[in-house]
Design a protein around this motif. Structure first.
Motif, PDB file in Angstrom:
ATOM      1  N   SER A 274       0.824  -1.199  -0.082  1.00  0.00           N
ATOM      2  CA  SER A 274      -0.047   0.135  -0.179  1.00  0.00           C
ATOM      3  C   SER A 274       0.803   1.272   0.126  1.00  0.00           C
ATOM      4  N   ARG A 275       2.209   0.962   0.343  1.00  0.00           N
ATOM      5  CA  ARG A 275       3.029   2.366   0.474  1.00  0.00           C
ATOM      6  C   ARG A 275       2.538   3.267   1.645  1.00  0.00           C
ATOM      7  N   ALA A 276       1.553   2.915   2.458  1.00  0.00           N
ATOM      8  CA  ALA A 276       1.230   3.572   3.411  1.00  0.00           C
ATOM      9  C   ALA A 276       2.196   3.692   4.560  1.00  0.00           C
ATOM     10  N   LYS A 277       2.229   4.827   5.552  1.00  0.00           N
ATOM     11  CA  LYS A 277       3.075   4.653   6.684  1.00  0.00           C
ATOM     12  C   LYS A 277       2.467   3.477   7.571  1.00  0.00           C
ATOM     13  N   LYS A 278       3.839   2.736   7.984  1.00  0.00           N
ATOM     14  CA  LYS A 278       3.342   1.803   8.972  1.00  0.00           C
ATOM     15  C   LYS A 278       3.973   2.021  10.405  1.00  0.00           C
ATOM     16  N   VAL A 279       3.561   1.826  11.420  1.00  0.00           N
ATOM     17  CA  VAL A 279       4.076   1.922  12.749  1.00  0.00           C
ATOM     18  C   VAL A 279       3.748   0.589  13.372  1.00  0.00           C
ATOM     19  N   ILE A 280       4.959   0.015  14.083  1.00  0.00           N
ATOM     20  CA  ILE A 280       4.834  -1.254  14.391  1.00  0.00           C
ATOM     21  C   ILE A 280       4.881  -1.267  16.163  1.00  0.00           C
ATOM     22  N   TRP A 281       3.781  -1.964  16.588  1.00  0.00           N
ATOM     23  CA  TRP A 281       3.657  -1.786  18.156  1.00  0.00           C
ATOM     24  C   TRP A 281       3.873  -3.181  18.557  1.00  0.00           C
ATOM     25  N   LYS A 282       4.558  -3.206  19.673  1.00  0.00           N
ATOM     26  CA  LYS A 282       4.876  -4.441  20.575  1.00  0.00           C
ATOM     27  C   LYS A 282       3.773  -5.482  20.585  1.00  0.00           C
ATOM     28  N   HIS A 283       4.068  -6.536  20.271  1.00  0.00           N
ATOM     29  CA  HIS A 283       3.224  -7.506  20.501  1.00  0.00           C
ATOM     30  C   HIS A 283       2.227  -7.670  21.561  1.00  0.00           C
ATOM     31  N   ASN A 284       0.888  -7.421  21.180  1.00  0.00           N
ATOM     32  CA  ASN A 284      -0.013  -7.568  22.303  1.00  0.00           C
ATOM     33  C   ASN A 284       0.183  -6.500  23.540  1.00  0.00           C
ATOM     34  N   ASP A 285       0.872  -5.439  23.177  1.00  0.00           N
ATOM     35  CA  ASP A 285       1.381  -4.402  24.130  1.00  0.00           C
ATOM     36  C   ASP A 285       0.388  -3.410  24.195  1.00  0.00           C
ATOM     37  N   LEU A 286      -0.711  -3.127  24.891  1.00  0.00           N
ATOM     38  CA  LEU A 286      -1.733  -2.077  24.984  1.00  0.00           C
ATOM     39  C   LEU A 286      -0.714  -0.732  25.177  1.00  0.00           C
ATOM     40  N   ALA A 287      -0.004  -0.676  26.144  1.00  0.00           N
ATOM     41  CA  ALA A 287       1.021   0.532  26.509  1.00  0.00           C
ATOM     42  C   ALA A 287       1.587   1.137  25.511  1.00  0.00           C
ATOM     43  N   ASP A 288       2.392   0.379  24.667  1.00  0.00           N
ATOM     44  CA  ASP A 288       2.958   0.660  23.443  1.00  0.00           C
ATOM     45  C   ASP A 288       2.025   1.049  22.265  1.00  0.00           C
ATOM     46  N   LEU A 289       1.149   0.451  22.012  1.00  0.00           N
ATOM     47  CA  LEU A 289       0.047   0.691  21.027  1.00  0.00           C
ATOM     48  C   LEU A 289      -0.400   2.150  21.502  1.00  0.00           C
ATOM     49  N   GLU A 290      -0.601   2.527  22.730  1.00  0.00           N
ATOM     50  CA  GLU A 290      -1.313   3.750  23.038  1.00  0.00           C
ATOM     51  C   GLU A 290      -0.233   4.673  22.894  1.00  0.00           C
ATOM     52  N   ALA A 291       1.075   4.460  23.248  1.00  0.00           N
ATOM     53  CA  ALA A 291       1.929   5.450  23.037  1.00  0.00           C
ATOM     54  C   ALA A 291       2.227   5.775  21.595  1.00  0.00           C
ATOM     55  N   LYS A 292       2.080   4.815  20.631  1.00  0.00           N
ATOM     56  CA  LYS A 292       2.122   5.102  19.253  1.00  0.00           C
ATOM     57  C   LYS A 292       0.859   5.915  18.830  1.00  0.00           C
ATOM     58  N   LEU A 293      -0.226   5.276  19.245  1.00  0.00           N
ATOM     59  CA  LEU A 293      -1.541   6.074  18.851  1.00  0.00           C
ATOM     60  C   LEU A 293      -1.406   7.519  19.166  1.00  0.00           C
ATOM     61  N   ALA A 294      -0.902   7.962  20.462  1.00  0.00           N
ATOM     62  CA  ALA A 294      -1.091   9.026  21.033  1.00  0.00           C
ATOM     63  C   ALA A 294       0.220  10.131  20.004  1.00  0.00           C
ATOM     64  N   ALA A 295       0.800   9.545  19.616  1.00  0.00           N
ATOM     65  CA  ALA A 295       2.142  10.201  19.022  1.00  0.00           C
ATOM     66  C   ALA A 295       1.862  10.765  17.670  1.00  0.00           C
ATOM     67  N   LEU A 296       0.642  10.147  17.117  1.00  0.00           N
ATOM     68  CA  LEU A 296       0.035  10.692  15.577  1.00  0.00           C
ATOM     69  C   LEU A 296      -0.746  11.550  15.803  1.00  0.00           C
ATOM     70  N   PRO A 297      -0.836  12.668  14.857  1.00  0.00           N
ATOM     71  CA  PRO A 297      -1.649  13.754  15.045  1.00  0.00           C
ATOM     72  C   PRO A 297      -3.214  13.166  14.855  1.00  0.00           C
ATOM     73  N   ALA A 298      -3.967  13.996  15.581  1.00  0.00           N
ATOM     74  CA  ALA A 298      -5.546  13.521  15.852  1.00  0.00           C
ATOM     75  C   ALA A 298      -6.039  13.344  14.649  1.00  0.00           C
ATOM     76  N   GLU A 299      -6.015  14.085  13.625  1.00  0.00           N
ATOM     77  CA  GLU A 299      -6.772  14.101  12.487  1.00  0.00           C
ATOM     78  C   GLU A 299      -6.116  13.093  11.307  1.00  0.00           C
ATOM     79  N   THR A 300      -4.906  12.291  11.808  1.00  0.00           N
ATOM     80  CA  THR A 300      -4.463  11.434  10.881  1.00  0.00           C
ATOM     81  C   THR A 300      -5.378  10.163  10.618  1.00  0.00           C
TER      82      THR A 300
END
Ligand code: PMP
Length: 407
Positions: A151-177
């Protein structure tokens, strides 16, 4: 051929690492599964298959076979075209309705495999939604990884099954993305299960779409076989549920279930859906029979759970290490690619037990394993034979055994 020496050198490297793939050539016999005849040995021999993804034996189920025979008699062999050009039959349409109902969604869309579903659906969503970022669990299957890459979209990999890491990565992205969180329910090699509710909470908080691969969950979990999300009452919070018809449903094909608009969008833009011949109608008919059966019958799921528990108890009793997890997948850990290949070969040649070794790159180096999938069609005697063969080979291979009683 100019490149053959290069190809052979690369293949030799795989052999040296113990990672060269050899296929057992199996002939199945109607009604006899998990027994099969092996044809790649010195002479044909009978083996018991312990690594099939036909998890519930539905590939031999009389209702599935009858539906396939009836469809062949009625409409012939192939679909005769892409879905767009004459390849859509009433069997395809009926199966899509059955799958939409299974997951409580407005619509479903069939693909020729689970791999193609992920590659095409996730790839299309990620490439066509402007500015989309895909947040992908580190353990995701190759089909999702390739779909995102394509797809050539930007990919952000979060640690396997790790909710805290997923949250950190979601929070780091602009709200409108625009964001898609892509993950699996049951991870196929470790058999662990995603914290789906927590992922839904985060996706909702950060306005992300959820894309859940239930390939190892559908048919197996939930009161109607709708997967882990059904069992946990979460299907309504998942935007896209992707599944296969080739594992618990015993046939072949893949699908997504989602809103009518999303399915129509993927149907209209995904090259992996548009430009390929539709599944044979008989395959669709067989898959529909399997899905229908497992919507009302819990027998196979209960029998399978019993076999899984029995195998784990037996392995504990003889001290064979297996990875604990809450699913139907029993990973027996070897931790060495050469020993893993060797044990698998000896199981096949000496004991008539077929378990394909799982080595790098399917799993990380040092975690090589035998991935065992007990099913309702394995007997207690099969379980005894398997456990005793493993114990014998563990000793021959000088891998420590620590029976539970001694721990
Ligand atoms: N997703 C996952 C997690 C898988 O393990 C697999 C196959 N092993 C697939 C998708 C692809 O499904 P299929 O075999 O139907 O192509």
């Amino acid at each position: 051929m100019a490149f053959d020496s290069f190809f052979n050198a690369e293949l030799d490297r795989l052999r040296d690492e113990g990672n060269y793939r050899r296929f057992a050539e199996l002939e199945r016999h109607r009604g006899a599964f998990p027994a099969a005849t092996r044809h790649d040995g010195p002479s044909p021999s009978t083996v018991t298959v312990w690594c099939s993804n036909d998890y519930l034996g539905m590939g031999q189920h009389p209702k599935v076979l009858a539906a396939m025979h009836a469809a062949i008699n009625e409409v012939g062999a192939g679909a005769g075209g892409t879905r767009n050009i004459s390849g859509t039959t009433r069997h395809h349409v009926a199966l899509e309705r059955e799958l939409a109902d299974l997951h409580g969604k407005e619509a479903a869309l069939l693909f020729t495999s689970g791999y193609v579903s992920n590659w095409a659906a996730l790839g299309t969503l990620a490439s066509r939604i402007p500015g989309c970022v895909v947040l992908s669990d580190a353990g995701n299957h190759a089909s999702m990884i390739e779909g995102i890459r394509h797809s050539r979209a930007k990919k952000v990999i979060w640690k396997h099954n790790d909710l805290a890491d997923l949250e950190a990565k979601l929070a780091a992205l602009p709200a409108e993305t625009p964001k898609i969180v892509a993950f699996e329910s049951v991870y196929s090699m470790d058999g662990d299960i995603a914290p789906i509710a927590g992922i839904c909470d985060l996706a909702e908080r950060y306005g992300a779409m959820t894309y859940l691969d239930e390939v190892h969950g559908v048919g197996l979990y939930g009161p109607r076989g709708g997967g882990v999300a059904e069992r946990e009452g979460l299907m309504g919070r998942i935007d896209v549920i992707e599944g296969t018809l080739g594992k618990a449903y015993g046939v072949m094909g893949g699908y997504i279930a989602a809103s009518a608009a999303l399915c129509d969008f993927v149907r209209s833009f995904a090259s992996g859906f548009i430009f390929t011949t539709a599944l044979p109608p008989a395959v669709a008919a067989g898959a529909q029979a399997a899905v229908r059966h497992l919507k009302t019958s819990d027998t196979e799921r209960r029998l399978q759970a019993g076999r899984v528990a029995s195998l784990r108890e037996r392995l504990d009793a003889v001290g064979i290490p297996h990875q604990p997890n809450p699913s139907h997948i029993v990973p027996v850990m070897v931790g060495d690619p050469v020993k893993c290949r060797w044990i698998s070969d000896l199981l096949l040649d000496e004991f008539g037990i077929y378990i394909q070794p799982i080595n790098y790159p399917t799993v990380p180096r040092g975690t090589e394993r035998l991935r065992i999938t007990p099913s309702p069609v394995h007997s207690e005697a099969d379980l005894d034979r398997l456990t005793s063969a493993l114990a014998t080979l563990w000793d021959r291979c000088r891998i420590a055994r620590v029976p539970m009683a001694a721990q």
